[in-house]
Design a protein around this motif. Sequence first.
Motif, short mmCIF file in Angstrom:
data_model
loop_
_atom_site.label_atom_id
_atom_site.label_comp_id
_atom_site.label_asym_id
_atom_site.label_seq_id
_atom_site.Cartn_x
_atom_site.Cartn_y
_atom_site.Cartn_z
N TYR A 85 46.71 36.20 48.38
CA TYR A 85 46.77 35.22 49.45
C TYR A 85 45.68 34.18 49.22
O TYR A 85 44.53 34.52 48.94
CB TYR A 85 46.57 35.89 50.81
CG TYR A 85 46.84 34.98 51.97
CD1 TYR A 85 48.14 34.77 52.41
CD2 TYR A 85 45.81 34.32 52.62
CE1 TYR A 85 48.40 33.92 53.47
CE2 TYR A 85 46.06 33.47 53.68
CZ TYR A 85 47.36 33.28 54.11
OH TYR A 85 47.62 32.44 55.15
N LYS A 86 46.05 32.92 49.34
CA LYS A 86 45.12 31.83 49.04
C LYS A 86 44.36 31.40 50.30
O LYS A 86 44.95 31.16 51.35
CB LYS A 86 45.87 30.64 48.45
CG LYS A 86 46.53 30.94 47.11
CD LYS A 86 47.26 29.71 46.58
CE LYS A 86 47.91 30.00 45.24
NZ LYS A 86 48.65 28.83 44.71
N PHE A 106 58.22 31.13 54.62
CA PHE A 106 58.97 30.32 53.67
C PHE A 106 58.59 30.67 52.23
O PHE A 106 59.45 30.77 51.35
CB PHE A 106 58.71 28.84 53.94
CG PHE A 106 59.46 27.91 53.02
CD1 PHE A 106 60.84 27.83 53.05
CD2 PHE A 106 58.77 27.11 52.11
CE1 PHE A 106 61.53 26.98 52.20
CE2 PHE A 106 59.44 26.27 51.26
CZ PHE A 106 60.83 26.20 51.30
N GLU A 107 57.30 30.90 51.98
CA GLU A 107 56.86 31.28 50.64
C GLU A 107 57.41 32.66 50.25
O GLU A 107 57.83 32.87 49.11
CB GLU A 107 55.33 31.27 50.58
CG GLU A 107 54.72 29.88 50.65
CD GLU A 107 53.21 29.91 50.62
OE1 GLU A 107 52.64 31.01 50.67
OE2 GLU A 107 52.61 28.81 50.54
N ASP A 108 57.42 33.60 51.20
CA ASP A 108 57.99 34.92 50.94
C ASP A 108 59.49 34.83 50.65
O ASP A 108 60.01 35.54 49.80
CB ASP A 108 57.75 35.86 52.12
CG ASP A 108 56.30 36.29 52.23
OD1 ASP A 108 55.57 36.11 51.24
OD2 ASP A 108 55.91 36.79 53.29
N TYR A 109 60.17 33.94 51.38
CA TYR A 109 61.61 33.76 51.16
C TYR A 109 61.88 33.22 49.76
O TYR A 109 62.77 33.71 49.06
CB TYR A 109 62.17 32.80 52.21
CG TYR A 109 63.56 32.29 51.89
CD1 TYR A 109 64.68 33.10 52.05
CD2 TYR A 109 63.74 30.99 51.41
CE1 TYR A 109 65.94 32.65 51.75
CE2 TYR A 109 65.01 30.52 51.11
CZ TYR A 109 66.11 31.35 51.27
OH TYR A 109 67.36 30.88 50.95
N LYS A 110 61.09 32.23 49.33
CA LYS A 110 61.29 31.68 48.00
C LYS A 110 60.99 32.72 46.93
O LYS A 110 61.71 32.79 45.91
CB LYS A 110 60.38 30.45 47.80
CG LYS A 110 60.79 29.24 48.61
CD LYS A 110 60.09 27.97 48.11
CE LYS A 110 58.60 28.08 48.24
NZ LYS A 110 57.91 26.84 47.79
N ARG A 111 59.95 33.55 47.14
CA ARG A 111 59.61 34.59 46.17
C ARG A 111 60.73 35.63 46.10
O ARG A 111 61.11 36.08 45.02
CB ARG A 111 58.29 35.24 46.55
CG ARG A 111 57.77 36.22 45.50
CD ARG A 111 56.42 36.81 45.90
NE ARG A 111 55.40 35.78 46.00
CZ ARG A 111 54.83 35.39 47.13
NH1 ARG A 111 55.18 35.94 48.27
NH2 ARG A 111 53.90 34.45 47.12
N LYS A 150 54.92 28.92 57.35
CA LYS A 150 54.60 28.62 55.95
C LYS A 150 54.65 29.89 55.09
O LYS A 150 55.24 29.90 54.02
CB LYS A 150 53.23 27.96 55.86
CG LYS A 150 52.78 27.64 54.43
CD LYS A 150 51.41 27.02 54.41
CE LYS A 150 50.34 28.05 54.70
NZ LYS A 150 50.19 29.03 53.59
N ASP A 151 54.03 30.96 55.58
CA ASP A 151 54.01 32.21 54.82
C ASP A 151 55.42 32.80 54.69
O ASP A 151 55.78 33.34 53.64
CB ASP A 151 53.09 33.23 55.50
CG ASP A 151 51.63 32.83 55.39
OD1 ASP A 151 51.33 31.96 54.54
OD2 ASP A 151 50.81 33.37 56.16
#
Length: 223
Positions: free
Chosen positions: A204-205, A33-38, A30-31
Motif C-alpha cells: 500500500y502506497k 477501483f485499483e483492486d478491481y483492475k488488479r 480509489k482502493d
Amino acid sequence: MQTIKSISISNGVPASAYPLAAVVFVAMLKDAFEDYKRNKSDNEENFKATKVFSKRTGDFEDVIWKDLKPGNIIKIYEDEAIPADICLLGSSDPKGSLYIETKNLDGETNLKNKFIHKDINEKFGMNVAACGDLQGTIYCEAPNNAIYKFEGQFLQDGFDPVPLGADNIILRGCMLRNTEYVYGIVVFSGHDTKIMMNSMAAKYKFSGLEKYTNYAIMVVLIT
C-alpha cells in the motif's frame, strides 16, 4: 473527540465527521477501483487458453492456464507466452533448438537459445504422437526463485536417466520466438513457477504527507 464538550471547540457537535466521511469514502472508491483492475488483470492471465495433450482424444485441446497441472503435456506456438515452467520434449526444429524472449523475467530483449536434450529429442523430437505413450518421472529441485538454475532428471522405463538443466527448461512469462512450435511437460505451475516465486505482494502506497499526518495524530492522542 469533538463530542466531548470539555475539550470540544464545536460545543460537542462532530462538525468534522461529514468531511472526514467524504474523504474516507473517496479513498475507499480509489482502493476498490485499483483492486478491481488488479483482479481483472489476474483473470485475463488465468483464463488464457493453451493446448494440452489429451490421451482420451489423442490430440491437443484448449485448457485455461489456471487449470494446468504438473505432468500435463502442452504445445506452444510462435509468439505465444509460456503458461508454466516446462521441460522441453520437442520442437519444430529437427535439431531440438528454439529461441525465447525473457523480457518479462529479467528485462532483457535479446533472444535466448534453448535446447531439447539430445536423448529426449531422439525419442520424441517432432513425433507428437509419441506423447500418448509417454510414461516416466521427472525428479527435480523444489520450487524456488532461481531463474537461471535448474537441476533434475527425467526417468523413463527401459532408458538411462536423462539429466536436465536450465537449458532444457523454459519458464512461465517467456515468449516463444523464431520457432514454429514447441511442446513439453509442465514441471511447475501456478504459484510454484519461478516468476511467481520472484513476485512480491503489492504494498500500500503512503505519501510523505500521510505518514507525517499519521505520526502527528498519534503524538496528539498519546500526549
